[in-house]
Design a protein around this motif. Sequence first.
Motif, short mmCIF file in Angstrom:
data_model
loop_
_atom_site.label_atom_id
_atom_site.label_comp_id
_atom_site.label_asym_id
_atom_site.label_seq_id
_atom_site.Cartn_x
_atom_site.Cartn_y
_atom_site.Cartn_z
N ALA A 123 0.92 -1.07 0.13
CA ALA A 123 0.11 0.10 0.01
C ALA A 123 0.77 1.35 0.01
O ALA A 123 0.74 2.18 -0.50
CB ALA A 123 -1.03 -0.13 1.16
N VAL A 124 2.08 1.21 0.71
CA VAL A 124 2.82 2.38 0.60
C VAL A 124 3.52 2.52 -0.56
O VAL A 124 3.71 3.84 -1.00
CB VAL A 124 3.91 2.36 2.02
CG1 VAL A 124 5.04 3.11 1.86
CG2 VAL A 124 3.22 2.09 3.17
N GLU A 125 3.89 1.40 -1.08
CA GLU A 125 4.43 1.51 -2.74
C GLU A 125 3.68 2.22 -3.48
O GLU A 125 3.82 3.07 -4.07
CB GLU A 125 4.76 0.18 -3.03
CG GLU A 125 5.29 0.18 -4.36
CD GLU A 125 5.62 -1.28 -4.87
OE1 GLU A 125 6.16 -1.41 -6.02
OE2 GLU A 125 5.53 -2.10 -4.28
N LEU A 126 2.44 1.54 -3.42
CA LEU A 126 1.24 2.27 -4.20
C LEU A 126 1.08 3.83 -4.07
O LEU A 126 1.11 4.52 -4.94
CB LEU A 126 -0.08 1.50 -4.12
CG LEU A 126 -1.30 2.22 -4.77
CD1 LEU A 126 -1.26 2.18 -6.25
CD2 LEU A 126 -2.42 1.55 -4.34
N LEU A 127 0.91 4.19 -2.83
CA LEU A 127 0.31 5.41 -2.34
C LEU A 127 1.69 6.42 -2.84
O LEU A 127 1.44 7.63 -2.82
CB LEU A 127 0.29 5.59 -1.01
CG LEU A 127 -1.21 5.02 -0.74
CD1 LEU A 127 -1.41 4.79 0.74
CD2 LEU A 127 -2.31 5.67 -1.39
N THR A 128 3.02 5.94 -2.69
CA THR A 128 4.20 6.73 -3.02
C THR A 128 4.34 6.85 -4.47
O THR A 128 5.51 7.48 -4.89
CB THR A 128 5.17 6.22 -2.28
OG1 THR A 128 5.69 4.81 -2.47
CG2 THR A 128 5.20 6.64 -0.87
#
Length: 198
Positions: free
Chosen positions: A74-79
């Motif tokens: 999720a962090v990868e997606l949001l960044t």
Amino acid sequence: MDWKMKEVVLTVILAVACGVIYLGWSTLWIPISAIVGPMGAGFMFGIWVIASPIVAYIIRKPGAAFIAEVAAAAVELLTGSHFGLSALLIGVFQGIGSEIAFAIFRYKRYNLFTLMLSGALAAVGGMIYHLMANGFGYYTPGVLFTTLGINIISGMILGGLLAKVVVDALAKTGVLEQYEIMKEQRKREIGNENVSGM
């Protein structure tokens, strides 16, 4: 099994850190896959599943591997991952695969074998997602099994083995003293002392 606040906080911190690493790794994957092809770049796969064994090895509770991988994805997606929503969706499948490795042993074995199995099963989970997203016709049998084999090996080494190396190094600094990994280690040391003292 209830999670303590410190375990939740550590999981979030590690998931964010891994998610940022995932993003950087995804960016690096683009030129490497252009040079050696997507199948050849499969050796990079293991880094994308390292959150699961790292957190599970420290926290040692059901759900830790799955939660860590999904949160990192999720962090990868949001960044800003160029993989888009698929970064999160594949994270779910990889998290399930990783979690199964610990569930097999009823969350009682956190040795190198289990951590490497976690990376291997995460690779299987990731391939299941790709097959569902792209269809079976997307791969020839040779490409499918070669890619899966490369991903499994990478998951075992860059996911499981590297996770153990990283966590063991962290444990030596004393920052993990309040977590399950160190409690289990102290129990073993006391047991060994009792045996040697008999």
